[in-house]
Every structure is written in C-alpha cells, then in structure tokens.
Write a protein that holds these residues in place. Structure first.
Motif, PDB file in Angstrom:
ATOM      1  N   LEU A 165      -6.287   7.296   1.597  1.00 62.65           N
ATOM      2  CA  LEU A 165      -5.050   7.547   2.344  1.00 62.65           C
ATOM      3  C   LEU A 165      -4.136   8.527   1.618  1.00 62.65           C
ATOM      4  N   SER A 166      -3.949   8.326   0.339  1.00 63.34           N
ATOM      5  CA  SER A 166      -3.052   9.186  -0.420  1.00 63.34           C
ATOM      6  C   SER A 166      -3.599  10.615  -0.514  1.00 63.34           C
ATOM      7  N   THR A 181       0.430   8.764   5.786  1.00 64.37           N
ATOM      8  CA  THR A 181       1.657   8.028   5.453  1.00 64.37           C
ATOM      9  C   THR A 181       1.951   6.899   6.424  1.00 64.37           C
ATOM     10  N   SER A 182       1.197   6.817   7.542  1.00 61.99           N
ATOM     11  CA  SER A 182       1.476   5.802   8.556  1.00 61.99           C
ATOM     12  C   SER A 182       0.180   5.278   9.165  1.00 61.99           C
ATOM     13  N   ILE A 183       0.202   4.009   9.533  1.00 65.41           N
ATOM     14  CA  ILE A 183      -0.876   3.419  10.320  1.00 65.41           C
ATOM     15  C   ILE A 183      -0.253   2.780  11.553  1.00 65.41           C
ATOM     16  N   PRO A 235       7.303   8.853   9.233  1.00 62.30           N
ATOM     17  CA  PRO A 235       7.538   9.802   8.141  1.00 62.30           C
ATOM     18  C   PRO A 235       6.578  10.979   8.249  1.00 62.30           C
ATOM     19  N   ASP A 236       6.927  12.072   7.604  1.00 64.31           N
ATOM     20  CA  ASP A 236       6.031  13.232   7.592  1.00 64.31           C
ATOM     21  C   ASP A 236       4.673  12.823   7.029  1.00 64.31           C
ATOM     22  N   ALA A 266       0.817  -1.221   0.000  1.00 71.04           N
ATOM     23  CA  ALA A 266       0.000   0.000   0.000  1.00 71.04           C
ATOM     24  C   ALA A 266       0.848   1.266   0.000  1.00 71.04           C
ATOM     25  N   GLY A 267       2.129   1.136   0.261  1.00 67.43           N
ATOM     26  CA  GLY A 267       3.020   2.286   0.153  1.00 67.43           C
ATOM     27  C   GLY A 267       3.024   3.215   1.351  1.00 67.43           C
ATOM     28  N   LEU A 268       2.762   2.687   2.537  1.00 66.01           N
ATOM     29  CA  LEU A 268       2.831   3.503   3.738  1.00 66.01           C
ATOM     30  C   LEU A 268       3.413   2.666   4.873  1.00 66.01           C
TER      31      LEU A 268
END
Length: 424
Positions: free
Chosen positions: A335-336, A341-343, A170-171, A153-155
């Motif tokens: 999300l995007s 950026t984080s879970i 991450p920011d 998912a890229g996060l």
C-alpha cells in the motif's frame, strides 16, 4: 405527540421503518382499513439520504423504479433518478395518503405479551402495544467490513455507506473492495476524478444495461425473471454489477482497465502493509462474461420466438481482450509503495434484528417466513431480498409484497373479530 413512558400507546399494527418498505406497508394497511403507526428512527427514506454517495442514481429507469401510484414528472421514463429525488419521492408518496409516520423514534425491543395477544414494543419515545408488527427495515442494516486491515495501518478506511465523493478522501491512490453496483460505481467515479484506482473483483454476475433498445429491467420482466420465487442453487449471494450512472451503461471491467483502472482478484488478506489477492481475477471475469452472454442469448431467443421488431445489436456481444492486469495479475499490493492512502469497503451488509426478540428466526438467525409471514404469529417482514420473489427488494417489488402482508393482517383481524351466536 409525546408518549408517556409508563403507559403504553396502543395501535393495531406497528410498522418499524419508514423507507420504501414501510411506506408501501402503510399504504396497503390504510386501504384495508387497518389502524397503524409507522416508526422511523431518522427521516422518511433516511438510508437513501444519508447512507449513499452524492452522485448515486437509481439503478433502474424512472418508468420501472417507482410505486404504481406516482411517477417522476420532471424525469423522462428512461432517466435514472438521483438519490435525493428518490427520497423526496417516498416522502411525497407518504403525504398522498397521509401515512401515519412518526420520525425520530427508534424501536429498541419487541417482545410477545405473556398470556394475552400482541406485543410490547419499547421505543425511544415510550412503550407501544401492537397486535401486529411489520419489520420493514430492509436489507441494508449493518455495514459489513472484514476485520482485515487494522486501524493502525495508517490509511483511511470506510464502508461504502460513508463514502460521499472523491474530495472526501486524502490525496493518493484508492483500493475499492467489492465489484457490485456500489463498488463499481464508486471506483468509476474515483477514476474519472483522476485518482489511481485498484478494484478488487470477486465472483459476480453482470447484465447489459440496454440491449436491442430495451433496458435490462424490461428484459427481466418479459422473460418472467423478476417473478422467480427462489434463486438458482449457489447464486443467492452472487454480486450483481449494474449501473444507472452517467445515463446508464453496461459495466465491463475490462473497459475500466482500458481507462487506467487496475483490476485485482478477491481480497484475501493483509500483512505488514501489504494486501494479498486471490489468483481468481480471470476466472471471475469469465464467469461474469458467461452470465452476460446468457442474458443476451435469452433476449435474442425471446425476440425470435415472438417476432419482435427490435434491431439486432451484434456489437453488444463483443468483449475486449484481457488487459495486462488480468494476464499478469497483481497478487500482492504494498500500500505504501503504491501510494494507496484509502480503502473503500463495498462489501455489503448484515441483517440486524437484535431488537426483534421473538421466535421468528431459524437456527442460523435469519428471518423464518413465507412471503413475509413469519413463524411468529403476528410478526411480518418486508423489504428483504427474495422475500417472495426476485423483485422483492426492489422499489416496485416491495410494494406488491406489502399488499400481500397487509391482506394477511386484514384477514387475520376478521377472524379475531368473529363472535359466535352465544357471545355478547
């Protein structure tokens, strides 16, 4: 001391785990004169040190969250002690009575001996033979993360056991899933750090941190609630939102929303970069309010019944109006698009007794016991929620449970030592 991997070391009782349950078990076994050994795969109270975020403090005040034989001299009775100091406390407590704890040794298997008493215990330092085994590994064994959001998912995704501080992430915005003590405190810390935070709020109970000049731990004590032996139906797994952070305060999700946090309902699914939430946020908050008001009412009734001079606190009954995120709930979060950026998954733990290969479990795989005495003679459990009562998984509660288990072992040893007049 090195142990030969072929010939087993022999002990009367083996305690698996050197946290609060293992230290308590060792103290009581020592008092009853039971020779024993405690094996801990990390350091004493390792989970307090390495499975908690940096700013964590105990959820109960120092006068309450401790063993009877040692306090926290550098803290006031109503202070909430930092996690590393709690870990140091257990290490100091073990030193008080020279607890036979061996660190850096993991137990990999326990099996009952065939045709003779006791158990064969396999460890990373060689085999051990023991007549009694106490599983003191506690309830926080295997972090539970739903198989929902794929790694592709890229996060960044992590369980609450991996979270340390906001700078680790991450920011960007953060989705925190889980509204118990861990999830709420982590979400609050992230919000204070300037992050945009989404908090997934499922069914929960909540309590006043302090009410009428008394901490909620005190109220549960005088009301006899710590000693309840079984939870109410359908409440065993209800999340409890309570916090000792920032000096201790009552958790109120609406006030978190007033400060900029976006509340969402129970996390229900994920598809194509979007997390879906159940439309249950308002209902979950209302149920939490009912539990909160019930606590206040029981306290008020106790004050009136006993004529106590504790000042009324009408402002504690005030509950803010529902914020926009409740009246117009977010049911889907791209999300995007929202910069998430984080879970952080604050979704609890599963038990893991795969190393305990004995007949001590029910058909669902859960420990089968009564007050820690299992259905497998010679095997005991400590530190589990509701082991004997509501307080069992708390620091002071496990100390009292350990006394019962150690006494049971001491009594059984007396029977085993009996010799009739005709025996040599």
């Amino acid at each position: 001391m090195a142990v030969d991997r072929g010939e087993a070391e022999r002990v009367e009782a083996l305690v698996v785990g050197g946290g609060q349950a293992g230290v308590a078990a060792s103290e009581h076994l020592s008092r009853f004169g039971v020779p024993h050994l405690v094996l801990e795969r990390g350091r004493i109270a390792e989970r307090w040190r390495s499975w908690r975020w940096d700013s964590l403090v105990a959820n109960g005040p120092a006068w309450h969250d401790r063993f009877p034989g040692l306090d926290f001299p550098e803290y006031g009775p109503d202070d909430f002690v930092p996690k590393d100091r709690v870990a140091d406390y257990f290490e100091a407590y073990a030193e008080k009575f020279a607890a036979p704890i061996r660190c850096g040794v993991e137990v990999t298997a326990v099996r009952r001996n065939a045709g003779r008493p006791g158990f064969r215990v396999e460890t990373t330092a060689g085999p051990v033979e023991a007549n009694y085994v106490i599983a003191a590994t506690g309830p926080f064994q295997r972090p539970r993360v739903p198989a929902m959001v794929p790694e592709t998912a890229g996060l960044l995704q992590m369980h609450s056991t991996g979270y340390r501080n906001p700078d680790q992430l991450p920011d960007g915005a953060v989705l925190v899933v889980g509204c118990g003590s861990s999830g709420t405190q982590i979400a609050d810390e992230l919000l204070r750090s300037g992050r945009r935070v989404y908090l997934s709020v499922g069914p929960h109970s909540r309590y006043p941190r302090r009410y009428r000049e008394r901490d909620y731990c005190w109220w549960l004590g005088v009301l006899g609630r710590w000693d309840i032996e079984a939870p109410e139906p359908d409440t065993r797994h209800v999340t409890i939102a309570v916090s000792g952070a920032y000096g201790g305060h009552t958790i109120d999700f609406r006030r978190l929303a007033e400060r900029g946090m976006t509340l969402v309902g129970r996390t229900a699914g994920y598809e194509d970069g979007t997390v879906r939430f159940a439309p249950d946020l308002a209902d979950n908050l209302a149920a939490g309010d009912r539990s909160y008001r019930s606590e206040l009412q029981q306290a008020d009734d106790y004050v009136a019944r006993n004529g106590l001079d504790l000042p009324a606190e009408p402002e504690a009954w005030e509950i803010p109006a529902d914020p926009a995120c409740v009246t117009d709930p977010v049911l889907a979060l791209d999300l995007s698009a929202q910069g998430v950026t984080s879970i952080v998954w604050a979704t609890g733990f599963d038990l893991d007794f795969s190393w305990l290969r004995v007949d001590a479990f029910d058909t669902a795989g859960k420990p089968a016991h009564r007050r820690g005495v299992s259905t497998e003679p010679g095997v005991y459990f400590l530190g589990l929620p509701w082991l004997s009562r509501r307080g069992s998984s708390f620091i002071w509660g496990v100390w009292h449970d350990a006394m019962y288990v150690a006494a049971h072992i001491a009594t059984h040893r007396q029977y085993m030592a009996y010799r009739s007049g005709g025996e040599g």
